[in-house]
Structure formats: C-alpha cells, structure tokens
Design an enzyme around this catalytic site. Structure first.
Site, PDB file in Angstrom:
ATOM      1  CB  CYS A  37     -26.074   5.591  -7.087  1.00 22.02           C
ATOM      2  SG  CYS A  37     -27.217   4.804  -8.377  1.00 22.02           S
ATOM      3  CG  PHE A  83     -26.759  -1.177 -19.212  1.00 22.41           C
ATOM      4  CD1 PHE A  83     -27.105  -2.493 -19.322  1.00 22.41           C
ATOM      5  CD2 PHE A  83     -25.928  -0.535 -20.180  1.00 22.41           C
ATOM      6  CE1 PHE A  83     -26.391  -3.359 -20.404  1.00 22.41           C
ATOM      7  CE2 PHE A  83     -25.562  -1.199 -21.264  1.00 22.41           C
ATOM      8  CZ  PHE A  83     -25.819  -2.617 -21.279  1.00 22.41           C
ATOM      9  CG  LEU A  86     -32.283   3.314  -8.222  1.00 17.85           C
ATOM     10  CD1 LEU A  86     -33.028   4.154  -7.330  1.00 17.85           C
ATOM     11  CD2 LEU A  86     -30.872   3.324  -7.774  1.00 17.85           C
ATOM     12  CB  SER A 127     -36.604  -6.818 -16.404  1.00 20.16           C
ATOM     13  OG  SER A 127     -36.718  -7.646 -15.495  1.00 20.16           O
ATOM     14  CE1 TYR A 151     -35.806  -2.866 -11.709  1.00 16.57           C
ATOM     15  CE2 TYR A 151     -36.649  -4.986 -11.666  1.00 16.57           C
ATOM     16  CZ  TYR A 151     -35.473  -4.071 -12.134  1.00 16.57           C
ATOM     17  OH  TYR A 151     -34.935  -4.601 -13.371  1.00 16.57           O
ATOM     18  CE  LYS A 155     -35.556  -1.897 -15.468  1.00 16.22           C
ATOM     19  NZ  LYS A 155     -34.391  -1.013 -15.850  1.00 16.22           N
TER      20      LYS A 155
HETATM   21  P1  NAD Z   1     -26.335  -2.511 -11.464  1.00 15.99           P
HETATM   22  O1  NAD Z   1     -26.943  -1.386 -10.122  1.00 15.99           O
HETATM   23  O2  NAD Z   1     -25.017  -3.085 -11.206  1.00 15.99           O
HETATM   24  O3  NAD Z   1     -25.999  -1.147 -12.491  1.00 15.99           O
HETATM   25  C1  NAD Z   1     -26.769   0.036 -12.669  1.00 15.99           C
HETATM   26  C2  NAD Z   1     -26.008   1.167 -12.918  1.00 15.99           C
HETATM   27  O4  NAD Z   1     -26.472   2.193 -13.026  1.00 15.99           O
HETATM   28  C3  NAD Z   1     -25.071   1.543 -11.617  1.00 15.99           C
HETATM   29  O5  NAD Z   1     -23.662   1.436 -11.883  1.00 15.99           O
HETATM   30  C4  NAD Z   1     -25.402   2.626 -11.018  1.00 15.99           C
HETATM   31  O6  NAD Z   1     -24.404   3.458 -10.349  1.00 15.99           O
HETATM   32  C5  NAD Z   1     -25.987   3.241 -12.445  1.00 15.99           C
HETATM   33  N1  NAD Z   1     -27.208   4.335 -11.862  1.00 15.99           N
HETATM   34  C6  NAD Z   1     -28.193   4.076 -11.343  1.00 15.99           C
HETATM   35  N2  NAD Z   1     -29.139   5.464 -11.461  1.00 15.99           N
HETATM   36  C7  NAD Z   1     -28.168   6.122 -12.122  1.00 15.99           C
HETATM   37  C8  NAD Z   1     -28.484   7.453 -12.619  1.00 15.99           C
HETATM   38  N3  NAD Z   1     -29.553   8.133 -12.217  1.00 15.99           N
HETATM   39  N4  NAD Z   1     -27.582   8.159 -13.139  1.00 15.99           N
HETATM   40  C9  NAD Z   1     -26.554   7.685 -13.567  1.00 15.99           C
HETATM   41  N5  NAD Z   1     -26.211   6.184 -13.132  1.00 15.99           N
HETATM   42  C10 NAD Z   1     -26.928   5.464 -12.261  1.00 15.99           C
HETATM   43  O7  NAD Z   1     -27.413  -3.245 -12.069  1.00 15.99           O
HETATM   44  P2  NAD Z   1     -27.360  -4.439 -13.481  1.00 15.99           P
HETATM   45  O8  NAD Z   1     -27.802  -5.613 -12.652  1.00 15.99           O
HETATM   46  O9  NAD Z   1     -26.104  -4.179 -13.971  1.00 15.99           O
HETATM   47  O10 NAD Z   1     -28.623  -3.866 -14.146  1.00 15.99           O
HETATM   48  C11 NAD Z   1     -28.489  -2.936 -15.168  1.00 15.99           C
HETATM   49  C12 NAD Z   1     -29.778  -2.583 -15.869  1.00 15.99           C
HETATM   50  O11 NAD Z   1     -30.515  -4.012 -16.322  1.00 15.99           O
HETATM   51  C13 NAD Z   1     -30.861  -2.047 -14.976  1.00 15.99           C
HETATM   52  O12 NAD Z   1     -31.586  -1.114 -15.689  1.00 15.99           O
HETATM   53  C14 NAD Z   1     -31.608  -3.361 -14.393  1.00 15.99           C
HETATM   54  O13 NAD Z   1     -33.061  -2.801 -14.065  1.00 15.99           O
HETATM   55  C15 NAD Z   1     -31.638  -3.993 -15.520  1.00 15.99           C
HETATM   56  N6  NAD Z   1     -31.950  -5.496 -15.323  1.00 15.99           N
HETATM   57  C16 NAD Z   1     -31.332  -6.238 -14.302  1.00 15.99           C
HETATM   58  C17 NAD Z   1     -31.398  -7.503 -13.749  1.00 15.99           C
HETATM   59  C18 NAD Z   1     -30.806  -8.338 -13.018  1.00 15.99           C
HETATM   60  O14 NAD Z   1     -31.057  -9.126 -12.564  1.00 15.99           O
HETATM   61  N7  NAD Z   1     -29.357  -7.787 -12.735  1.00 15.99           N
HETATM   62  C19 NAD Z   1     -32.498  -8.173 -14.544  1.00 15.99           C
HETATM   63  C20 NAD Z   1     -33.244  -7.482 -15.713  1.00 15.99           C
HETATM   64  C21 NAD Z   1     -33.107  -6.200 -15.853  1.00 15.99           C
HETATM   65  N1  UFG Z   2     -33.815 -17.441  -4.162  1.00 14.98           N
HETATM   66  C1  UFG Z   2     -33.631 -18.134  -2.991  1.00 14.98           C
HETATM   67  N2  UFG Z   2     -32.612 -17.637  -2.079  1.00 14.98           N
HETATM   68  C2  UFG Z   2     -32.226 -16.311  -2.005  1.00 14.98           C
HETATM   69  C3  UFG Z   2     -32.478 -15.617  -3.455  1.00 14.98           C
HETATM   70  C4  UFG Z   2     -33.278 -16.078  -4.270  1.00 14.98           C
HETATM   71  O1  UFG Z   2     -34.254 -19.240  -2.744  1.00 14.98           O
HETATM   72  O2  UFG Z   2     -31.605 -15.968  -1.268  1.00 14.98           O
HETATM   73  C5  UFG Z   2     -34.845 -18.026  -5.294  1.00 14.98           C
HETATM   74  C6  UFG Z   2     -36.118 -17.062  -5.496  1.00 14.98           C
HETATM   75  O3  UFG Z   2     -36.990 -17.408  -4.522  1.00 14.98           O
HETATM   76  C7  UFG Z   2     -36.143 -17.454  -7.075  1.00 14.98           C
HETATM   77  C8  UFG Z   2     -34.645 -17.822  -7.482  1.00 14.98           C
HETATM   78  O4  UFG Z   2     -33.852 -18.115  -6.316  1.00 14.98           O
HETATM   79  O5  UFG Z   2     -36.664 -18.696  -6.939  1.00 14.98           O
HETATM   80  C9  UFG Z   2     -34.282 -16.541  -8.245  1.00 14.98           C
HETATM   81  O6  UFG Z   2     -34.357 -15.405  -7.574  1.00 14.98           O
HETATM   82  P1  UFG Z   2     -33.496 -14.205  -7.691  1.00 14.98           P
HETATM   83  O7  UFG Z   2     -33.793 -13.206  -6.800  1.00 14.98           O
HETATM   84  O8  UFG Z   2     -32.163 -14.363  -8.346  1.00 14.98           O
HETATM   85  O9  UFG Z   2     -34.238 -13.619  -9.226  1.00 14.98           O
HETATM   86  P2  UFG Z   2     -35.560 -13.364  -9.589  1.00 14.98           P
HETATM   87  O10 UFG Z   2     -36.130 -14.405 -10.764  1.00 14.98           O
HETATM   88  O11 UFG Z   2     -36.452 -13.305  -8.395  1.00 14.98           O
HETATM   89  O12 UFG Z   2     -35.485 -11.984 -10.058  1.00 14.98           O
HETATM   90  C10 UFG Z   2     -34.454 -11.346 -10.960  1.00 14.98           C
HETATM   91  C11 UFG Z   2     -34.346  -9.897 -10.830  1.00 14.98           C
HETATM   92  C12 UFG Z   2     -35.376  -9.118 -11.038  1.00 14.98           C
HETATM   93  C13 UFG Z   2     -35.702  -9.414 -12.571  1.00 14.98           C
HETATM   94  C14 UFG Z   2     -36.041 -10.796 -12.537  1.00 14.98           C
HETATM   95  C15 UFG Z   2     -36.104 -11.127 -14.163  1.00 14.98           C
HETATM   96  O13 UFG Z   2     -34.007  -9.645  -9.317  1.00 14.98           O
HETATM   97  O14 UFG Z   2     -35.010  -7.828 -11.021  1.00 14.98           O
HETATM   98  O15 UFG Z   2     -34.806 -11.696 -12.211  1.00 14.98           O
HETATM   99  O16 UFG Z   2     -35.077 -10.894 -15.032  1.00 14.98           O
HETATM  100  F1  UFG Z   2     -36.762  -8.689 -12.981  1.00 14.98           F
END
Ligand code: NAD
Ligand code: UFG
Length: 340
Positions: A37, A83, A86, A127, A151, A155
C-alpha cells in the site's frame, strides 16, 4: 552464521528494505510480507541486485488472518520484525479510523497469528513520537509518554498492548524500538525512501528540491529556542537503523524478556545544518524559505542511545555526511524514485 528465517511485515517499505539487506549480510533468511500500500514491487529486484538473493515475498495484509496463517505455515520463522503500518502524521488526523485499523488491529491480528504458530519473538517499529514534547534532551527511555495525533497514539497503544501481552505471557521476547529520524539510503543508491506525493519529511523534501522535482523547501519555523532557530532532530542513517534490528535479534539469542530501546545517534542536527550538509553532498544550492512553524512540531528531540549500546552492543556509526551522500546518490540515480 545463522539460517534463521525472519518475517518482515512491511518488508517492501523504506526501513524494512534496508533491514532486509542487513539481515542477509548477517546470514539470516528474511521473508517479506507486504500489501504494497505504500511501496513498489520494484524494490524486490533492487534487493536482488544488492544481495544476489531473490527475496522471498508474500503479498498480503497483516489484517488478513488467513494470509498470516498461510505465511507461518509455509515458513518456520524464528522471529518477526514488525514494520507494517501507516505513518503519515497529517493523514492520521484526517483518517483516524484507518490508522487505528491498520496499525492497531493489524498488530493484534499479527500477534494472534504468531501465538497460533508459537512464534514468540517480536521486534516492533515504534517511534520517538511516543515521547510527545519531551521536557529535556537527550531523551531517555524512561521519559513520560504521550501522543498528539492518531499516528502517535497508534504507536503508543501498540507499545501498551505489547506490555500487557508480556505481563500475561512471559514466554514472549519483545523489543519495542523507538526510532528517531531515519535518513539516507543504502550506499548502492539502488534503494531509498520513495514517498508518494509531497514528502512530509525533511530529507526527502530536500532531495527532491536538489533533483529539480520541487522548487524550494519551506523551513517550518525559524524562531524555535534552538541555536539557529530551526528544529533540531536526531537523524540516523537508515543502514545504522537496519543494523540495530539485527543487533536486537541477536540480543534474543542470549536473553529473554521485554525491552524498550531508543535507536538514535545521540546528536542533534538542525534543519539549516541538514540543508548545508545536503548542499555539500550534491554540490548545489538548496532553495529554501523560512516560514511558519508546522502545527504539532517540537523544537528539539534527540536520543540518549546508551541503552542500545548496553543491551545490544549497537551504536550508530555513520555520519551526517554519509546520510546526505547516500541520500543524494539514491535521489540522483532515481529522480522519480522506483518509477525510474
Ligand atoms: P513505509 O511506508 O516505507 O513502510 C511500511 C510498509 O508497510 C510499506 O511497504 C507498506 O506497504 C506496508 N504496509 C502498511 N500497512 C500494511 C498492512 N496492513 N499489511 C501489510 N503491509 C502493510 O514506512 P517506513 O518509513 O519504512 O516505516 C516502517 C515502520 O517504522 C512503520 O511502522 C513506521 O511507523 C515506523 N517508523 C518510521 C519512521 C520514519 O520516520 N520513517 C519513524 C519512526 C517509526
Ligand atoms: N521540516 C521542514 N520542512 C519540511 C519538512 C520538515 O522544515 O518540509 C522540519 C520540521 O519542522 C522538523 C524537521 O524538519 O523540525 C524534521 O521534520 P520531519 O518531518 O522530517 O520529522 P519529524 O521529527 O517531524 O517526524 C519524524 C516522523 C515521525 C516520527 C518522528 C520521530 O515523520 O513519524 O520523526 O521518529 F514519529
């Protein structure tokens, strides 16, 4: 060397695809379970190019009990790295039920299927968002928890569900990993972050400006109480994060129980510092404008990473310039992500 099979829910996504590579390097056999997705099946070919191994892939949804049972029936998994979820904060405010359904119900279905299959080792993608607006930095695992959007609440709910499960059934091994801000890409430039639509996160937005897909970056706020007025975060190279998962798995080779661990570098980097580092990596100026704060953002957040070192023997080793170099390599080799 181990040949253990590991189930990667959400395995085609950004962080899990990098973890796939780290698992192969460490001798594991990962199996990807993903409904695609928010990911592209092209990642599977790219993973084969990097590792020389065609990924085992099951297209399925974690809310589908029969699909999960079939996966556990087909493979003798030693553990699950969970992992799938959404992750867009703004979208979660618009669609709370979809987020709770996917993230919370999906996890409940997964846990039930694990129990049916008697697979009781789980590493969960939590997270730093569960710390809300931390009173001080660095952020320690014992800090109070809160959520400001669906979101983050999903978590937090899952963390609590896992805590309750462990209290009731102490034969589970559970790691709740609290990621800080993943950035960068695999050094090959073959896999990386490929957000759909307008990127929410800083690094992919900067990268898309650098490659000419977007005109300029909006810096959300220049009046925070930080050294240069912009937000400060703990950016961690996605391969360091990936290796953190391998370290968590190895921890359970010799230990049991429930652990909750920050995965970060312990260093804060501001938005302006990130822009400057990316300019250095790509050799171009990044157009930006400092505007209003983004609602819900906090001023600064970085990890106390000591527990990960103590328990897992893991710490992040890659630098900010590694993150920007690898992030730029991925973006410049794939200007439109996996569409290329
Ligand atoms: P991502 O969206 O790239 O990966 C998530 C994957 O899960 C996707 O490939 C999606 O297709 C799949 N997915 C979602 N719902 C599903 C379902 N119901 N069944 C099967 N597959 C499903 O995101 P990511 O950045 O790789 O994040 C991975 C995990 O880490 C997530 O749980 C996210 O909340 C967590 N996380 C991400 C960040 C970040 O900044 N990227 C920070 C903290 C935590
Ligand atoms: N920022 C900008 N411009 C942009 C995007 C971000 O100035 O277009 C700034 C934000 O204000 C923040 C910093 O860049 O100060 C980082 O922002 P991100 O959106 O990259 O990351 P966040 O820390 O807000 O959040 C991310 C994920 C969350 C997760 C969190 C902690 O999106 O899901 O890190 O892991 F929970």
């Amino acid at each position: 060397m181990t040949t253990q099979k590991i189930l990667l829910t959400g395995g085609a996504g950004f962080i899990a695809s990098h973890t796939f590579v780290a698992l192969i390097t460490a001798g594991y056999t990962p199996v990807i379970f993903d409904n695609l997705c928010n990911s592209n099946p092209k990642v599977l070919d790219r993973l084969e190019r990097i590792t020389g191994i065609a990924p085992l892939f099951i297209r399925g949804d974690i809310r589908d009990a029969a699909a999960l049972d079939a996966a556990f029936g087909a493979h003798a998994f030693a553990a699950v790295l969970h992992f799938a979820g959404l992750k867009a904060v703004g979208e979660s405010v618009e669609k709370p039920l979809e987020y709770y359904d996917n993230n919370v119900r999906g996890t409940l279905e997964l846990l039930a299927a694990m129990r049916r299959a008697n697979v009781k080792t789980l590493v969960f993608s939590s997270s730093a968002t569960v710390y809300g607006d931390p009173a001080t930095t660095p952020v320690h695992e014992a800090f109070p928890l809160s959520a400001t959007n669906p979101y983050g609440r999903s978590k937090l709910m899952i963390e609590e569900i896992l805590g309750d499960l462990f209290k009731a059934e102490s034969d589970w091994n559970i790691a709740r990993l609290r990621y800080f801000n993943p950035a960068g890409a695999h050094e090959s430039g073959l896999i990386g972050e490929d957000p759909q639509g307008i990127p929410n996160n800083l690094m992919p937005y900067i990268a898309q400006v650098a490659v000419g897909r977007r005109a300029q970056l909006q810096v959300f706020g220049g009046d925070y109480p930080t050294p240069d007025g912009t937000g400060v975060r703990d950016f961690i190279h996605v391969m360091d994060l990936a290796e953190g998962h391998v370290a968590a798995l190895k921890y359970f080779d010799g230990a049991t129980g429930l652990v909750t661990v920050n995965l970060g570098t312990g260093k804060g980097v501001s938005v302006l510092q990130m822009i400057a580092a990316f300019e250095e990596a790509c050799g171009k100026k990044i157009a930006y404008q400092i505007g209003a704060r983004r609602p819900g953002d906090i001023a600064e957040c970085w990890a106390d990473p000591a527990l990960a070192q103590k328990l897992f023997g893991w710490s992040a080793s890659r630098t900010l310039s590694d993150m920007t170099r690898d992030g730029w390599r991925w973006q410049s080799m794939n200007p439109t992500g996996f569409l290329d």
